[in-house]
Write a protein that holds these residues in place. Structure first.
Motif, PDB file in Angstrom:
ATOM      1  N   ASP A  74     -85.008 -12.231  24.265  1.00 63.13           N
ATOM      2  CA  ASP A  74     -83.611 -12.444  23.890  1.00 63.13           C
ATOM      3  C   ASP A  74     -83.184 -13.881  24.192  1.00 63.13           C
ATOM      4  O   ASP A  74     -82.512 -14.517  23.381  1.00 63.13           O
ATOM      5  CB  ASP A  74     -82.718 -11.442  24.617  1.00 63.13           C
ATOM      6  CG  ASP A  74     -81.300 -11.463  24.097  1.00 63.13           C
ATOM      7  OD1 ASP A  74     -81.128 -11.424  22.851  1.00 63.13           O
ATOM      8  OD2 ASP A  74     -80.363 -11.529  24.911  1.00 63.13           O
ATOM      9  N   LYS A  75     -83.595 -14.400  25.333  1.00 63.92           N
ATOM     10  CA  LYS A  75     -83.255 -15.789  25.687  1.00 63.92           C
ATOM     11  C   LYS A  75     -83.896 -16.787  24.732  1.00 63.92           C
ATOM     12  O   LYS A  75     -83.369 -17.872  24.523  1.00 63.92           O
ATOM     13  CB  LYS A  75     -83.680 -16.083  27.121  1.00 63.92           C
ATOM     14  CG  LYS A  75     -82.796 -15.419  28.142  1.00 63.92           C
ATOM     15  CD  LYS A  75     -83.263 -15.696  29.554  1.00 63.92           C
ATOM     16  CE  LYS A  75     -82.365 -14.949  30.546  1.00 63.92           C
ATOM     17  NZ  LYS A  75     -82.860 -15.055  31.910  1.00 63.92           N
ATOM     18  N   ALA A  76     -85.046 -16.408  24.145  1.00 69.38           N
ATOM     19  CA  ALA A  76     -85.734 -17.280  23.188  1.00 69.38           C
ATOM     20  C   ALA A  76     -85.281 -17.018  21.753  1.00 69.38           C
ATOM     21  O   ALA A  76     -85.858 -17.552  20.814  1.00 69.38           O
ATOM     22  CB  ALA A  76     -87.241 -17.081  23.294  1.00 69.38           C
ATOM     23  N   SER A  77     -84.254 -16.179  21.593  1.00 71.81           N
ATOM     24  CA  SER A  77     -83.720 -15.810  20.277  1.00 71.81           C
ATOM     25  C   SER A  77     -84.763 -15.149  19.381  1.00 71.81           C
ATOM     26  O   SER A  77     -84.781 -15.329  18.164  1.00 71.81           O
ATOM     27  CB  SER A  77     -83.130 -17.023  19.564  1.00 71.81           C
ATOM     28  OG  SER A  77     -82.052 -17.537  20.302  1.00 71.81           O
ATOM     29  N   VAL A 120     -93.588 -17.317  24.847  1.00 72.01           N
ATOM     30  CA  VAL A 120     -92.562 -16.610  25.615  1.00 72.01           C
ATOM     31  C   VAL A 120     -93.194 -15.501  26.461  1.00 72.01           C
ATOM     32  O   VAL A 120     -92.776 -15.273  27.598  1.00 72.01           O
ATOM     33  CB  VAL A 120     -91.489 -16.024  24.669  1.00 72.01           C
ATOM     34  CG1 VAL A 120     -90.545 -15.101  25.409  1.00 72.01           C
ATOM     35  CG2 VAL A 120     -90.704 -17.157  24.008  1.00 72.01           C
ATOM     36  N   ASP A 150     -87.983  -6.829  31.316  1.00 74.48           N
ATOM     37  CA  ASP A 150     -88.298  -8.248  31.526  1.00 74.48           C
ATOM     38  C   ASP A 150     -88.678  -8.921  30.211  1.00 74.48           C
ATOM     39  O   ASP A 150     -88.234 -10.033  29.918  1.00 74.48           O
ATOM     40  CB  ASP A 150     -89.455  -8.399  32.523  1.00 74.48           C
ATOM     41  CG  ASP A 150     -89.105  -7.853  33.899  1.00 74.48           C
ATOM     42  OD1 ASP A 150     -87.908  -7.853  34.247  1.00 74.48           O
ATOM     43  OD2 ASP A 150     -90.031  -7.419  34.601  1.00 74.48           O
ATOM     44  N   ASP A 195     -85.623  -9.325  27.959  1.00 71.60           N
ATOM     45  CA  ASP A 195     -84.757 -10.414  28.427  1.00 71.60           C
ATOM     46  C   ASP A 195     -85.326 -11.779  28.037  1.00 71.60           C
ATOM     47  O   ASP A 195     -84.598 -12.639  27.527  1.00 71.60           O
ATOM     48  CB  ASP A 195     -84.594 -10.316  29.948  1.00 71.60           C
ATOM     49  CG  ASP A 195     -83.594 -11.323  30.482  1.00 71.60           C
ATOM     50  OD1 ASP A 195     -82.486 -11.409  29.909  1.00 71.60           O
ATOM     51  OD2 ASP A 195     -83.927 -12.029  31.457  1.00 71.60           O
ATOM     52  N   ARG A 196     -86.623 -11.975  28.233  1.00 73.73           N
ATOM     53  CA  ARG A 196     -87.244 -13.250  27.867  1.00 73.73           C
ATOM     54  C   ARG A 196     -87.187 -13.494  26.363  1.00 73.73           C
ATOM     55  O   ARG A 196     -86.920 -14.610  25.918  1.00 73.73           O
ATOM     56  CB  ARG A 196     -88.702 -13.285  28.351  1.00 73.73           C
ATOM     57  CG  ARG A 196     -88.745 -13.355  29.847  1.00 73.73           C
ATOM     58  CD  ARG A 196     -90.076 -13.492  30.498  1.00 73.73           C
ATOM     59  NE  ARG A 196     -91.294 -13.339  29.746  1.00 73.73           N
ATOM     60  CZ  ARG A 196     -92.454 -13.068  30.302  1.00 73.73           C
ATOM     61  NH1 ARG A 196     -92.537 -12.894  31.606  1.00 73.73           N
ATOM     62  NH2 ARG A 196     -93.549 -12.970  29.582  1.00 73.73           N
ATOM     63  N   LYS A 254     -85.823 -11.602  18.115  1.00 73.92           N
ATOM     64  CA  LYS A 254     -85.268 -10.259  18.028  1.00 73.92           C
ATOM     65  C   LYS A 254     -86.377  -9.255  17.736  1.00 73.92           C
ATOM     66  O   LYS A 254     -87.091  -9.375  16.742  1.00 73.92           O
ATOM     67  CB  LYS A 254     -84.210 -10.175  16.922  1.00 73.92           C
ATOM     68  CG  LYS A 254     -83.077 -11.161  17.092  1.00 73.92           C
ATOM     69  CD  LYS A 254     -82.331 -10.928  18.371  1.00 73.92           C
ATOM     70  CE  LYS A 254     -81.221 -11.943  18.547  1.00 73.92           C
ATOM     71  NZ  LYS A 254     -80.763 -12.021  19.898  1.00 73.92           N
TER      72      LYS A 254
END
Length: 117
Positions: free
Chosen positions: A82-85, A115, A76, A79-80, A87
Motif C-alpha cells: 500500500d505504501k508503494a501504491s 517491495v 505486513d 502495508d508495504r 494495489k
C-alpha cells in the motif's frame, strides 16, 4: 426458449462481454506479452521464494502463489504494498492470485519484488 438460453440469448448486456473479447482478439500480441510477463513473475517468485510456485504451471497471465511459502504475514505485506501504491487483493485459501494485463509492465514486476524484499 430452451435453446436460446443455452446459446446465451438470455444474457443481459452481452455486448459488454463481447466488446472485451473483441479487443482481446484484435490485440492478440498484447496477450503474448502478458503471458511472458506472467512467466517472469512466476520465475521471480520461484527463485526468491522456493516452493511458492512452479513456473511450468503458469500457462496464461494468471499466477497463483502459495503465500505461506513467502514466510511473511499478510498485514505486513499489505502495508508495504500500500505504501508503494501497489494495489493487490489478499490471498484466498492460501493462494495469492496475481494477474498481468495491459496496465502492468516489466518495471512493475521488478518493483513488486523490490517491495517484497
Amino acid at each position: 426458449r430452451y435453446l436460446r438460453r443455452r446459446m446465451g440469448g438470455a444474457m443481459r448486456q452481452a455486448g459488454v462481454i463481447a466488446a472485451a473479447a473483441r479487443v482481446g482478439l484484435a490485440e492478440r500480441a498484447r496477450l503474448v506479452e502478458d503471458h511472458q510477463l506472467a512467466q517472469k513473475l512466476a520465475v521471480g517468485f520461484a527463485e526468491r521464494y522456493p516452493g511458492s510456485i512452479e513456473p511450468t504451471d503458469v500457462d496464461t497471465n494468471l499466477v497463483l502463489v502459495r503465500f505461506d511459502a513467502l514466510g511473511m504475514a499478510w498485514p505486513d505485506v499489505a502495508d508495504r504494498l500500500d505504501k508503494a501504491s501497489i494495489k493487490v487483493n489478499s490471498p484466498l485459501k492460501g493462494r495469492w492470485r496475481l494477474v498481468t494485463h495491459r496496465d502492468v509492465d516489466a518495471g512493475d514486476v521488478d518493483r513488486l519484488f523490490d517491495v517484497l524484499a
